[in-house]
Design a protein around this motif. Structure first.
Motif, PDB file in Angstrom:
ATOM      1  N   SER A   1       1.612  -1.174  -0.091  1.00 21.50           N
ATOM      2  CA  SER A   1      -0.026  -0.159   0.033  1.00 21.50           C
ATOM      3  C   SER A   1       0.677   1.168   0.125  1.00 21.50           C
ATOM      4  CB  SER A   1      -0.860   0.011   1.422  1.00 21.50           C
ATOM      5  OG  SER A   1      -1.685   1.034   1.627  1.00 21.50           O
ATOM      6  N   ALA A   2       1.737   1.439   1.121  1.00 22.59           N
ATOM      7  CA  ALA A   2       2.426   2.552   1.075  1.00 22.59           C
ATOM      8  C   ALA A   2       3.328   2.996  -0.411  1.00 22.59           C
ATOM      9  CB  ALA A   2       3.370   2.425   2.427  1.00 22.59           C
ATOM     10  N   VAL A   3       3.687   1.855  -0.754  1.00 29.81           N
ATOM     11  CA  VAL A   3       5.050   2.183  -1.513  1.00 29.81           C
ATOM     12  C   VAL A   3       4.636   1.704  -3.166  1.00 29.81           C
ATOM     13  CG1 VAL A   3       7.394   1.008  -3.098  1.00 29.81           C
ATOM     14  CG2 VAL A   3       6.907   0.619  -0.901  1.00 29.81           C
ATOM     15  N   GLY A   4       4.274   3.046  -3.655  1.00 29.24           N
ATOM     16  CA  GLY A   4       3.340   2.851  -5.278  1.00 29.24           C
ATOM     17  C   GLY A   4       4.149   4.101  -5.539  1.00 29.24           C
ATOM     18  N   LEU A   5       3.086   4.947  -6.426  1.00 30.96           N
ATOM     19  CA  LEU A   5       3.573   6.340  -7.323  1.00 30.96           C
ATOM     20  C   LEU A   5       3.817   7.266  -6.589  1.00 30.96           C
ATOM     21  CD1 LEU A   5       0.414   5.618  -9.642  1.00 30.96           C
ATOM     22  CD2 LEU A   5       2.780   5.063 -10.948  1.00 30.96           C
ATOM     23  N   GLY A   6       3.556   6.625  -5.322  1.00 30.37           N
ATOM     24  CA  GLY A   6       3.481   7.974  -4.055  1.00 30.37           C
ATOM     25  C   GLY A   6       5.557   8.367  -4.312  1.00 30.37           C
ATOM     26  N   SER A   7       5.890   6.989  -3.814  1.00 30.35           N
ATOM     27  CA  SER A   7       7.705   7.106  -3.634  1.00 30.35           C
ATOM     28  C   SER A   7       7.975   7.161  -5.397  1.00 30.35           C
ATOM     29  CB  SER A   7       8.021   5.750  -3.205  1.00 30.35           C
ATOM     30  OG  SER A   7       7.061   5.806  -2.069  1.00 30.35           O
TER      31      SER A   7
ATOM     32  N   PHE B   1      -7.481   9.557  -9.315  1.00 35.55           N
ATOM     33  CA  PHE B   1      -6.026   9.910 -10.002  1.00 35.55           C
ATOM     34  C   PHE B   1      -4.836   8.951 -10.512  1.00 35.55           C
ATOM     35  CE2 PHE B   1      -5.141  12.309  -6.331  1.00 35.55           C
ATOM     36  CZ  PHE B   1      -3.246  12.036  -6.079  1.00 35.55           C
ATOM     37  N   TYR B   2      -5.166   8.789  -9.316  1.00 38.48           N
ATOM     38  CA  TYR B   2      -3.889   7.786  -9.383  1.00 38.48           C
ATOM     39  C   TYR B   2      -4.218   6.001 -10.121  1.00 38.48           C
ATOM     40  CZ  TYR B   2      -0.793   4.989  -5.804  1.00 38.48           C
ATOM     41  OH  TYR B   2       0.863   4.215  -5.577  1.00 38.48           O
ATOM     42  N   SER B   3      -5.564   5.742 -10.525  1.00 39.81           N
ATOM     43  CA  SER B   3      -5.487   5.074 -11.758  1.00 39.81           C
ATOM     44  C   SER B   3      -5.045   5.702 -13.152  1.00 39.81           C
ATOM     45  CB  SER B   3      -6.793   4.564 -11.582  1.00 39.81           C
ATOM     46  OG  SER B   3      -7.708   4.207 -12.675  1.00 39.81           O
TER      47      SER B   3
ATOM     48  N   PHE C   1       2.016  11.780   4.389  1.00 40.94           N
ATOM     49  CA  PHE C   1       0.897  11.081   4.130  1.00 40.94           C
ATOM     50  C   PHE C   1       0.246  10.252   3.162  1.00 40.94           C
ATOM     51  CE2 PHE C   1      -0.438  14.980   8.142  1.00 40.94           C
ATOM     52  CZ  PHE C   1      -0.702  13.978   8.975  1.00 40.94           C
ATOM     53  N   PHE C   2       0.547  11.477   2.460  1.00 43.04           N
ATOM     54  CA  PHE C   2       0.445  10.078   1.031  1.00 43.04           C
ATOM     55  C   PHE C   2       1.248   9.087   0.380  1.00 43.04           C
ATOM     56  CE2 PHE C   2       0.716   9.285  -3.259  1.00 43.04           C
ATOM     57  CZ  PHE C   2      -0.508   9.239  -3.958  1.00 43.04           C
ATOM     58  N   SER C   3       2.857   9.128   0.939  1.00 43.34           N
ATOM     59  CA  SER C   3       3.489   8.029   0.594  1.00 43.34           C
ATOM     60  C   SER C   3       3.180   7.025   1.473  1.00 43.34           C
ATOM     61  CB  SER C   3       4.915   8.668   1.059  1.00 43.34           C
ATOM     62  OG  SER C   3       5.469   8.029   0.809  1.00 43.34           O
ATOM     63  N   LEU C   4       3.417   7.379   3.099  1.00 46.77           N
ATOM     64  CA  LEU C   4       3.152   6.784   4.380  1.00 46.77           C
ATOM     65  C   LEU C   4       1.796   5.908   3.983  1.00 46.77           C
ATOM     66  CD1 LEU C   4       4.772   7.897   7.025  1.00 46.77           C
ATOM     67  CD2 LEU C   4       5.548   6.234   5.463  1.00 46.77           C
ATOM     68  N   SER C   5       0.243   6.525   2.740  1.00 46.00           N
ATOM     69  CA  SER C   5      -1.115   6.178   2.643  1.00 46.00           C
ATOM     70  C   SER C   5      -2.075   5.722   4.633  1.00 46.00           C
ATOM     71  CB  SER C   5      -0.908   4.420   3.517  1.00 46.00           C
ATOM     72  OG  SER C   5      -0.263   3.682   1.473  1.00 46.00           O
ATOM     73  N   VAL C   6      -1.795   7.466   5.357  1.00 45.97           N
ATOM     74  CA  VAL C   6      -2.208   7.692   6.131  1.00 45.97           C
ATOM     75  C   VAL C   6      -3.336   8.781   5.426  1.00 45.97           C
ATOM     76  CG1 VAL C   6      -0.718   6.480   8.463  1.00 45.97           C
ATOM     77  CG2 VAL C   6      -0.452   8.604   7.464  1.00 45.97           C
TER      78      VAL C   6
HETATM   79  N1  PHE Z   1       1.065   5.849  -0.502  1.00 45.75           N
HETATM   80  C1  PHE Z   1       0.558   5.102  -1.692  1.00 45.75           C
HETATM   81  C2  PHE Z   1       1.560   5.274  -2.280  1.00 45.75           C
HETATM   82  O1  PHE Z   1       2.370   6.542  -2.335  1.00 45.75           O
HETATM   83  C3  PHE Z   1      -0.732   6.056  -2.302  1.00 45.75           C
HETATM   84  C4  PHE Z   1      -1.785   6.186  -1.920  1.00 45.75           C
HETATM   85  C5  PHE Z   1      -2.264   7.031  -0.348  1.00 45.75           C
HETATM   86  C6  PHE Z   1      -2.268   4.075  -1.074  1.00 45.75           C
HETATM   87  C7  PHE Z   1      -3.065   7.044   0.321  1.00 45.75           C
HETATM   88  C8  PHE Z   1      -3.598   5.001   0.608  1.00 45.75           C
HETATM   89  C9  PHE Z   1      -3.853   5.760   0.668  1.00 45.75           C
HETATM   90  O2  PHE Z   1       2.107   5.433  -3.488  1.00 45.75           O
END
Ligand code: PHE
Length: 467
Positions: A25-31, A111-113, A231-236
């Protein structure tokens, strides 16, 4: 007692599966996508420094709070807050905050999608050899061509959403583990390979200086964006980690696990940045390119090295998987909530929610082409400059959703969750869930949750308003 609750959605087989899912969840497009372009936009090292401070002092306590609330209540975020608030003799209205968080998650997913779809698109383009021997001008023009085509973006956005919805419809617990066990470690390896490549570009130190030298005048400029991105990056802040906490086994050590996930996520962001910027400089691209940064710099690198075509395909597959496992965690809180509240089947709930997110996501698709000129909320002067339609500066539809979610809703959601853990649930309940053996460490964690994180969030908001 509340610790004996069980989740109706199933549970992770072990603590390691939680680690896998939460890291997914945390590691994704955010990072990989967002962090580097934000570093580029907000002054390099100044942004990185504030970001790291926000992770440690605010993001991490919020992450602990979310996970422990989830595990204690074993329900979707809105129901979790309701049940625990009532147990502690407080108002059930706490659940409204969590509800707002779950809506925020859906807006992020919209937008993530779309961006997840770009990675899918680039897998095919890489495979075709579209980037073999490209120049930096050509990669830029290529990205421009991709995003200028609303049909193309819609196609990939649709595919990405369907792929995420399929797992959710079957139940997260069943679907995630198998795919992530191999893919997440592979992603780490690929990033390290990229980092190795960056070291050969001759611009590695320039990239490192850009990321870690800071200009103190720019610290304030990136304050709110950096906190929002922590927050975004940690999915919180939206309940994603909370719902994963709800599926966590009872005896598993929560604090060590959560700290581990946060460290991994931060590590990936830093490695992604260090891998990307030397390539950006070597190619003569601009670090403040914006959302296209990853999609122009990496294809340039892959297009100009031996085996680049194959590595590029593998890399974008891994990015797409990392994005997919994050997207799932964005959809899951609301799905779990509706499954708990209504008699509607999980598959139907998933279908309708994914469809709604997809629909809102079309706004982001159009932001890059037919609605490019539509600007709202001019942002340079502060938060509250309203409507300027057609102005050159300002935010497009994607910008508005990103701004509203990352800079306002995520921190507010996080504030609610730490305050809930620190003040509503109280010390004993938190101690019981966190299972930190050392009294000093527990006191520190609780202090961060009760005071530092909430005050930190309020201070950043205040600094933004009075800037
Ligand atoms: N943490 C995810 C990312 O970095 C995005 C995300 C944000 C997921 C909030 C869940 C909740 O790509």
């Amino acid at each position: 007692m509340s610790t004996d609750k069980v989740s109706v959605h199933g549970g992770w087989a072990s603590r390691w599966v939680f680690v896998l899912a939460a890291t997914g969840s945390a590691v994704g497009l955010g990072s990989i996508w967002k962090f580097p372009y934000m570093v580029g936009m907000y002054g390099g090292g100044a942004f990185v420094l504030v970001f790291l401070a926000c992770i440690a002092l605010i993001g991490l306590p919020v992450m602990l709070a979310e996970t422990l609330i989830g595990r204690r209540a074993r329900q979707s975020p809105a129901n979790a807050l309701k049940v625990l608030a009532l147990e502690a003799g407080h108002s059930a209205r706490w659940s409204w905050w969590a509800f707002a968080g779950m809506i925020t998650a859906l807006l992020i997913l919209s937008f993530y999608s779309v961006v997840g779809g770009w990675s899918l698109d680039y897998i095919i383009d890489m495979g075709h050899g579209d980037f073999q021997g490209v120049t930096s001008d050509q990669v830029g023009a290529y990205f421009g061509k991709v995003v200028a085509d609303p049909w193309r973006l819609t196609f990939w956005h649709t595919l990405f959403m369907v792929l995420s919805a399929v797992v959710i419809a079957r139940g997260v617990v069943a679907g995630l583990e198998r795919s992530l066990r191999i893919m997440m470690p592979l992603l780490f390896v690929m990033l390290l390979v990229l980092l190795g490549y960056s070291m050969t570009t001759g611009h590695f130190m320039q990239g490192v200086h850009f990321m870690f030298d800071f200009n103190s005048e720019r610290l304030l400029e990136g304050l709110l964006p950096a906190m929002g991105h922590a927050f975004f990056s940690l999915s919180v802040g939206v309940g994603s980690i909370m719902i994963y906490g709800a599926y966590m086994p009872k005896g598993a050590s929560l604090s060590g696990t959560v700290v581990g996930v946060a460290l991994l996520d931060t590590f990936v962001s830093l490695v992604a940045g260090m891998a990307l910027f030397p390539i950006v400089f070597a190619a003569g691209l601009s670090p403040s390119e914006g959302p296209g940064l990853m999609f122009v710099s990496l294809p340039f690198a892959f297009g100009n090295v031996a085996f680049g075509q194959l590595m590029g395909v593998v890399f974008f597959v891994l990015v797409a998987i990392a994005a997919w496992s994050s997207a799932i965690s964005l959809l899951e809180p609301m799905v779990a909530y509706l499954v708990e509240r209504t008699k509607v089947r999980r598959a139907w709930v998933t279908f309708w929610l994914a469809f709604s997110c997809w629909f809102v996501g079309l706004g982001t698709v159009f932001s890059f082409n037919i609605w490019q000129q539509a600007k709202f909320f001019v942002s340079e002067g502060g938060v509250f400059h309203l409507y300027r339609w057609g102005a050159i500066s300002g935010l497009d539809f994607f910008g508005v959703i990103d701004f509203f979610t990352s800079r306002i809703m995520l921190p507010l959601g996080g504030l609610c969750f730490v305050v809930f853990a620190g003040w509503v649930m109280g010390r004993e309940a938190v101690r019981d869930e966190l299972s930190i053996r050392s009294p000093v460490m527990f006191a520190l964690a609780f202090f961060l949750m009760r005071y530092i994180a909430p005050i930190g969030i309020l201070v950043v908001f205040a600094a933004q308003l009075w800037k």
